[in-house]
Design an enzyme around this catalytic site. Structure first.
Site, PDB file in Angstrom:
ATOM      1  N   GLY A  27      23.295 -49.241   2.988  1.00 58.94           N
ATOM      2  CA  GLY A  27      23.685 -48.229   3.957  1.00 58.94           C
ATOM      3  C   GLY A  27      23.062 -48.454   5.314  1.00 58.94           C
ATOM      4  O   GLY A  27      23.732 -48.376   6.350  1.00 58.94           O
ATOM      5  N   SER A  78      18.343 -46.773   3.863  1.00 60.95           N
ATOM      6  CA  SER A  78      17.791 -48.036   3.369  1.00 60.95           C
ATOM      7  C   SER A  78      18.909 -48.888   2.780  1.00 60.95           C
ATOM      8  O   SER A  78      20.055 -48.429   2.675  1.00 60.95           O
ATOM      9  CB  SER A  78      16.717 -47.775   2.293  1.00 60.95           C
ATOM     10  OG  SER A  78      17.290 -47.131   1.168  1.00 60.95           O
ATOM     11  N   GLY A  79      18.581 -50.120   2.405  1.00 61.97           N
ATOM     12  CA  GLY A  79      19.505 -50.976   1.670  1.00 61.97           C
ATOM     13  C   GLY A  79      20.827 -51.230   2.354  1.00 61.97           C
ATOM     14  O   GLY A  79      20.899 -51.448   3.567  1.00 61.97           O
ATOM     15  N   TYR A  92      24.592 -46.595 -16.249  1.00 63.25           N
ATOM     16  CA  TYR A  92      24.818 -46.973 -14.843  1.00 63.25           C
ATOM     17  C   TYR A  92      26.187 -47.627 -14.677  1.00 63.25           C
ATOM     18  O   TYR A  92      26.950 -47.285 -13.765  1.00 63.25           O
ATOM     19  CB  TYR A  92      23.712 -47.916 -14.393  1.00 63.25           C
ATOM     20  CG  TYR A  92      23.892 -48.478 -12.998  1.00 63.25           C
ATOM     21  CD1 TYR A  92      23.556 -47.721 -11.879  1.00 63.25           C
ATOM     22  CD2 TYR A  92      24.395 -49.755 -12.808  1.00 63.25           C
ATOM     23  CE1 TYR A  92      23.720 -48.228 -10.595  1.00 63.25           C
ATOM     24  CE2 TYR A  92      24.558 -50.271 -11.533  1.00 63.25           C
ATOM     25  CZ  TYR A  92      24.228 -49.509 -10.429  1.00 63.25           C
ATOM     26  OH  TYR A  92      24.402 -50.018  -9.168  1.00 63.25           O
ATOM     27  N   SER A 115      29.745 -51.710  -8.375  1.00 61.80           N
ATOM     28  CA  SER A 115      28.754 -52.700  -8.792  1.00 61.80           C
ATOM     29  C   SER A 115      29.418 -53.683  -9.739  1.00 61.80           C
ATOM     30  O   SER A 115      30.343 -53.320 -10.473  1.00 61.80           O
ATOM     31  CB  SER A 115      27.584 -52.015  -9.514  1.00 61.80           C
ATOM     32  OG  SER A 115      26.775 -52.967 -10.184  1.00 61.80           O
ATOM     33  N   THR A 148      26.657 -42.236   3.698  1.00 61.97           N
ATOM     34  CA  THR A 148      25.715 -41.558   2.817  1.00 61.97           C
ATOM     35  C   THR A 148      24.803 -42.603   2.188  1.00 61.97           C
ATOM     36  O   THR A 148      25.219 -43.725   1.914  1.00 61.97           O
ATOM     37  CB  THR A 148      26.434 -40.757   1.719  1.00 61.97           C
ATOM     38  OG1 THR A 148      27.148 -41.633   0.843  1.00 61.97           O
ATOM     39  CG2 THR A 148      27.396 -39.741   2.325  1.00 61.97           C
ATOM     40  N   GLY A 149      23.556 -42.217   1.970  1.00 63.02           N
ATOM     41  CA  GLY A 149      22.592 -43.213   1.495  1.00 63.02           C
ATOM     42  C   GLY A 149      22.349 -44.260   2.562  1.00 63.02           C
ATOM     43  O   GLY A 149      22.301 -45.459   2.282  1.00 63.02           O
ATOM     44  N   GLY A 150      22.178 -43.804   3.793  1.00 62.96           N
ATOM     45  CA  GLY A 150      22.092 -44.731   4.922  1.00 62.96           C
ATOM     46  C   GLY A 150      20.702 -45.015   5.439  1.00 62.96           C
ATOM     47  O   GLY A 150      20.552 -45.654   6.479  1.00 62.96           O
TER      48      GLY A 150
END
Length: 247
Positions: free
Chosen positions: A19, A16-17, A150, A137, A12-14
């Site tokens: 992922g 960019s960045g 966050y 994080s 998931t979130g693949g």
């Protein structure tokens, strides 16, 4: 034959960045990868870069209806999966005194609620011996300014990593987290003026024990390790931060 030939992976979130970098690594080594994201244009661009072993599905990781639909799509596409990288999330910067309810809710929904139900709905599709990786994080262990909400969302995710790891043990599924520090993923350029982003990156590099920022490819290697090779590790959090949270 690639190291991950025949493996099915959901990220998931693949688009960019971290992922996308992880999808690139796994596809290059033979895996079939399904990536998700919210923007169709970004997904199409990522799918074009990844090639025929990748499938791109528009899905909002903060929407329960989208998550349920994703589980159905994954079952239809793969049947079972060998790894899940629950990576989708959002950033948000604001001093504690100026953090709005809207920002707080957005961060906790996308970064904690979303991954929670993503793992819940996809868990029945995880093959025995598979691995789940969550993205936390270094903010969850460091008192960084303007990141209180966050950091709280990522600390919640760290706790979930341990809980999921315990509850999925009977299914022989491992659950771990990768904890990125200052990574040059391009996200700063998207959230602030270019000149400010460059100054911020220079300061982050200067403050880091290794005196540089990391790369998405370095995070991808850690994710692949946790997903496939760390066969006697569960409930752990692996810092990929140049020593910033440790030294």
């Amino acid at each position: 034959m690639g190291r991950y030939e025949g493996r099915n992976v959901v990220i998931t979130g693949g688009s960019s960045g971290f992922g996308l970098a992880t999808a690139r690594l796994l596809v290059d080594e033979g895996a079939r990868v399904l990536i998700t994201g919210r923007r169709r244009d970004a997904l199409d661009a990522a799918r074009s870069r990844l090639g025929d072993n990748a499938t791109a599905v528009r899905s909002d990781a903060s929407s329960l209806s989208d998550i349920r639909a994703l589980a159905d799509r994954v079952q239809a596409e793969f049947g079972t999966i060998d790894a899940l990288f629950a990576n989708a999330g959002v950033n948000g910067f604001a001093p504690f005194e100026e953090t709005s309810e809207k920002l707080f809710d957005e961060l906790l929904t996308s970064n904690a609620k979303g991954p929670y139900f993503t793992v819940q709905k996809l868990a029945p599709l995880l093959a025995e011996g598979s691995g789940v990786v969550l993205t936390t994080s270094v903010a969850n262990v460091l008192g960084l300014p303007a990141l209180s909400a966050y950091a709280a969302s990522k600390a919640a995710l760290r706790s979930m990593t341990r809980s999921f790891a315990r509850e999925l043990l009977p299914r022989k599924v491992r659950v771990n987290a990768v904890s990125p520090g200052p990574i040059d993923s391009g996200i700063l350029e998207k959230s602030m003026p270019l000149e400010t982003a460059e100054q911020t990156k220079e300061q982050m590099a200067a403050d880091n024990p290794m005196v540089r920022m990391g790369t998405p490819a370095e995070v991808a290697k850690a994710v692949a390790f946790l997903a496939f090779d760390a066969t006697y590790t569960t409930g752990a959090e692996l810092a990929v931060d140049g020593g910033g949270s440790q030294l």
